[in-house]
Design a protein around this motif. Structure first.
Motif, PDB file in Angstrom:
ATOM      1  N   ARG A 194     -53.812  33.071  31.544  1.00  0.00           N
ATOM      2  CA  ARG A 194     -52.575  32.306  31.675  1.00  0.00           C
ATOM      3  C   ARG A 194     -52.317  31.473  30.426  1.00  0.00           C
ATOM      4  O   ARG A 194     -51.191  31.380  29.940  1.00  0.00           O
ATOM      5  CB  ARG A 194     -52.657  31.403  32.914  1.00  0.00           C
ATOM      6  N   GLN A 195     -53.364  30.888  29.871  1.00  0.00           N
ATOM      7  CA  GLN A 195     -53.207  30.055  28.680  1.00  0.00           C
ATOM      8  C   GLN A 195     -52.946  30.877  27.420  1.00  0.00           C
ATOM      9  O   GLN A 195     -52.445  30.349  26.433  1.00  0.00           O
ATOM     10  CB  GLN A 195     -54.440  29.163  28.494  1.00  0.00           C
ATOM     11  N   LEU A 196     -53.257  32.167  27.452  1.00  0.00           N
ATOM     12  CA  LEU A 196     -52.994  33.051  26.309  1.00  0.00           C
ATOM     13  C   LEU A 196     -51.589  33.636  26.338  1.00  0.00           C
ATOM     14  O   LEU A 196     -51.186  34.318  25.414  1.00  0.00           O
ATOM     15  CB  LEU A 196     -54.021  34.189  26.277  1.00  0.00           C
ATOM     16  N   ARG A 197     -50.840  33.382  27.410  1.00  0.00           N
ATOM     17  CA  ARG A 197     -49.456  33.871  27.512  1.00  0.00           C
ATOM     18  C   ARG A 197     -48.567  33.141  26.522  1.00  0.00           C
ATOM     19  O   ARG A 197     -48.883  32.043  26.087  1.00  0.00           O
ATOM     20  CB  ARG A 197     -48.921  33.593  28.909  1.00  0.00           C
ATOM     21  N   GLY A 198     -47.435  33.739  26.230  1.00  0.00           N
ATOM     22  CA  GLY A 198     -46.442  33.042  25.430  1.00  0.00           C
ATOM     23  C   GLY A 198     -46.722  33.077  23.942  1.00  0.00           C
ATOM     24  O   GLY A 198     -47.649  33.734  23.477  1.00  0.00           O
ATOM     25  N   MET A 199     -45.891  32.369  23.209  1.00  0.00           N
ATOM     26  CA  MET A 199     -45.953  32.373  21.756  1.00  0.00           C
ATOM     27  C   MET A 199     -46.493  31.038  21.243  1.00  0.00           C
ATOM     28  O   MET A 199     -46.373  30.026  21.919  1.00  0.00           O
ATOM     29  CB  MET A 199     -44.561  32.600  21.173  1.00  0.00           C
ATOM     30  N   GLN A 200     -47.078  31.051  20.043  1.00  0.00           N
ATOM     31  CA  GLN A 200     -47.582  29.842  19.413  1.00  0.00           C
ATOM     32  C   GLN A 200     -47.061  29.758  17.993  1.00  0.00           C
ATOM     33  O   GLN A 200     -46.751  30.776  17.377  1.00  0.00           O
ATOM     34  CB  GLN A 200     -49.106  29.874  19.390  1.00  0.00           C
ATOM     35  N   GLN A 201     -46.988  28.540  17.447  1.00  0.00           N
ATOM     36  CA  GLN A 201     -46.587  28.347  16.054  1.00  0.00           C
ATOM     37  C   GLN A 201     -47.753  28.735  15.151  1.00  0.00           C
ATOM     38  O   GLN A 201     -48.916  28.519  15.501  1.00  0.00           O
ATOM     39  CB  GLN A 201     -46.241  26.873  15.803  1.00  0.00           C
ATOM     40  N   ILE A 202     -47.442  29.301  13.986  1.00  0.00           N
ATOM     41  CA  ILE A 202     -48.528  29.590  13.045  1.00  0.00           C
ATOM     42  C   ILE A 202     -48.967  28.284  12.391  1.00  0.00           C
ATOM     43  O   ILE A 202     -48.214  27.311  12.329  1.00  0.00           O
ATOM     44  CB  ILE A 202     -48.132  30.625  11.971  1.00  0.00           C
ATOM     45  N   HIS A 203     -50.184  28.258  11.915  1.00  0.00           N
ATOM     46  CA  HIS A 203     -50.763  27.068  11.303  1.00  0.00           C
ATOM     47  C   HIS A 203     -50.060  26.777   9.976  1.00  0.00           C
ATOM     48  O   HIS A 203     -49.568  27.685   9.300  1.00  0.00           O
ATOM     49  CB  HIS A 203     -52.259  27.296  11.073  1.00  0.00           C
ATOM     50  N   ASP A 204     -50.005  25.505   9.613  1.00  0.00           N
ATOM     51  CA  ASP A 204     -49.339  25.092   8.365  1.00  0.00           C
ATOM     52  C   ASP A 204     -49.929  25.786   7.139  1.00  0.00           C
ATOM     53  O   ASP A 204     -49.209  26.099   6.192  1.00  0.00           O
ATOM     54  CB  ASP A 204     -49.441  23.576   8.187  1.00  0.00           C
ATOM     55  N   ALA A 205     -51.244  26.034   7.170  1.00  0.00           N
ATOM     56  CA  ALA A 205     -51.906  26.668   6.029  1.00  0.00           C
ATOM     57  C   ALA A 205     -51.441  28.118   5.839  1.00  0.00           C
ATOM     58  O   ALA A 205     -51.544  28.658   4.740  1.00  0.00           O
ATOM     59  CB  ALA A 205     -53.423  26.629   6.220  1.00  0.00           C
ATOM     60  N   ASP A 206     -50.928  28.753   6.894  1.00  0.00           N
ATOM     61  CA  ASP A 206     -50.516  30.153   6.821  1.00  0.00           C
ATOM     62  C   ASP A 206     -49.020  30.336   6.578  1.00  0.00           C
ATOM     63  O   ASP A 206     -48.565  31.458   6.366  1.00  0.00           O
ATOM     64  CB  ASP A 206     -50.891  30.876   8.116  1.00  0.00           C
ATOM     65  N   LYS A 207     -48.245  29.252   6.598  1.00  0.00           N
ATOM     66  CA  LYS A 207     -46.784  29.366   6.454  1.00  0.00           C
ATOM     67  C   LYS A 207     -46.389  30.018   5.134  1.00  0.00           C
ATOM     68  O   LYS A 207     -45.509  30.880   5.102  1.00  0.00           O
ATOM     69  CB  LYS A 207     -46.131  27.996   6.560  1.00  0.00           C
ATOM     70  N   ALA A 208     -47.027  29.644   4.048  1.00  0.00           N
ATOM     71  CA  ALA A 208     -46.673  30.193   2.736  1.00  0.00           C
ATOM     72  C   ALA A 208     -46.944  31.693   2.681  1.00  0.00           C
ATOM     73  O   ALA A 208     -46.163  32.457   2.099  1.00  0.00           O
ATOM     74  CB  ALA A 208     -47.444  29.471   1.644  1.00  0.00           C
ATOM     75  N   LEU A 209     -48.042  32.139   3.289  1.00  0.00           N
ATOM     76  CA  LEU A 209     -48.392  33.560   3.288  1.00  0.00           C
ATOM     77  C   LEU A 209     -47.358  34.376   4.059  1.00  0.00           C
ATOM     78  O   LEU A 209     -46.926  35.436   3.615  1.00  0.00           O
ATOM     79  CB  LEU A 209     -49.770  33.770   3.926  1.00  0.00           C
ATOM     80  N   VAL A 210     -46.952  33.857   5.227  1.00  0.00           N
ATOM     81  CA  VAL A 210     -45.986  34.583   6.052  1.00  0.00           C
ATOM     82  C   VAL A 210     -44.617  34.589   5.363  1.00  0.00           C
ATOM     83  O   VAL A 210     -43.920  35.603   5.365  1.00  0.00           O
ATOM     84  CB  VAL A 210     -45.898  33.965   7.461  1.00  0.00           C
ATOM     85  N   ARG A 211     -44.230  33.480   4.741  1.00  0.00           N
ATOM     86  CA  ARG A 211     -42.956  33.423   4.019  1.00  0.00           C
ATOM     87  C   ARG A 211     -42.917  34.440   2.880  1.00  0.00           C
ATOM     88  O   ARG A 211     -41.894  35.042   2.611  1.00  0.00           O
ATOM     89  CB  ARG A 211     -42.739  32.004   3.446  1.00  0.00           C
TER      90      ARG A 211
END
Length: 64
Positions: free
Chosen positions: A41-58
């Protein structure tokens, strides 16, 4: 200058939000019988990516 290609794998995994990107939680796809109901149940849904990974995803998703 030519356009930059988006990383197609990243495009399937991340969605843009006002505060960054969201992604699906891992450990929720198979072998679910041994995992507790609370854990699933706690693994359901979406989560924000960590601040350290934002640049990589961008970088992988330049036009999103």
């Amino acid at each position: 200058m030519p356009k930059i290609k988006s990383n197609s794998g990243a495009a399937k995994r991340f969605k843009k939000t006002a505060n960054g990107f969201k992604h699906k939680q891992s450990f929720r796809s198979h072998i679910l019988t041994k995992k507790s109901t609370k854990r699933k149940r706690q693994l359901r849904g979406m989560q924000q990516i960590h601040d350290a990974d934002k640049a990589l995803v961008r970088r992988m998703l330049p036009y999103i």
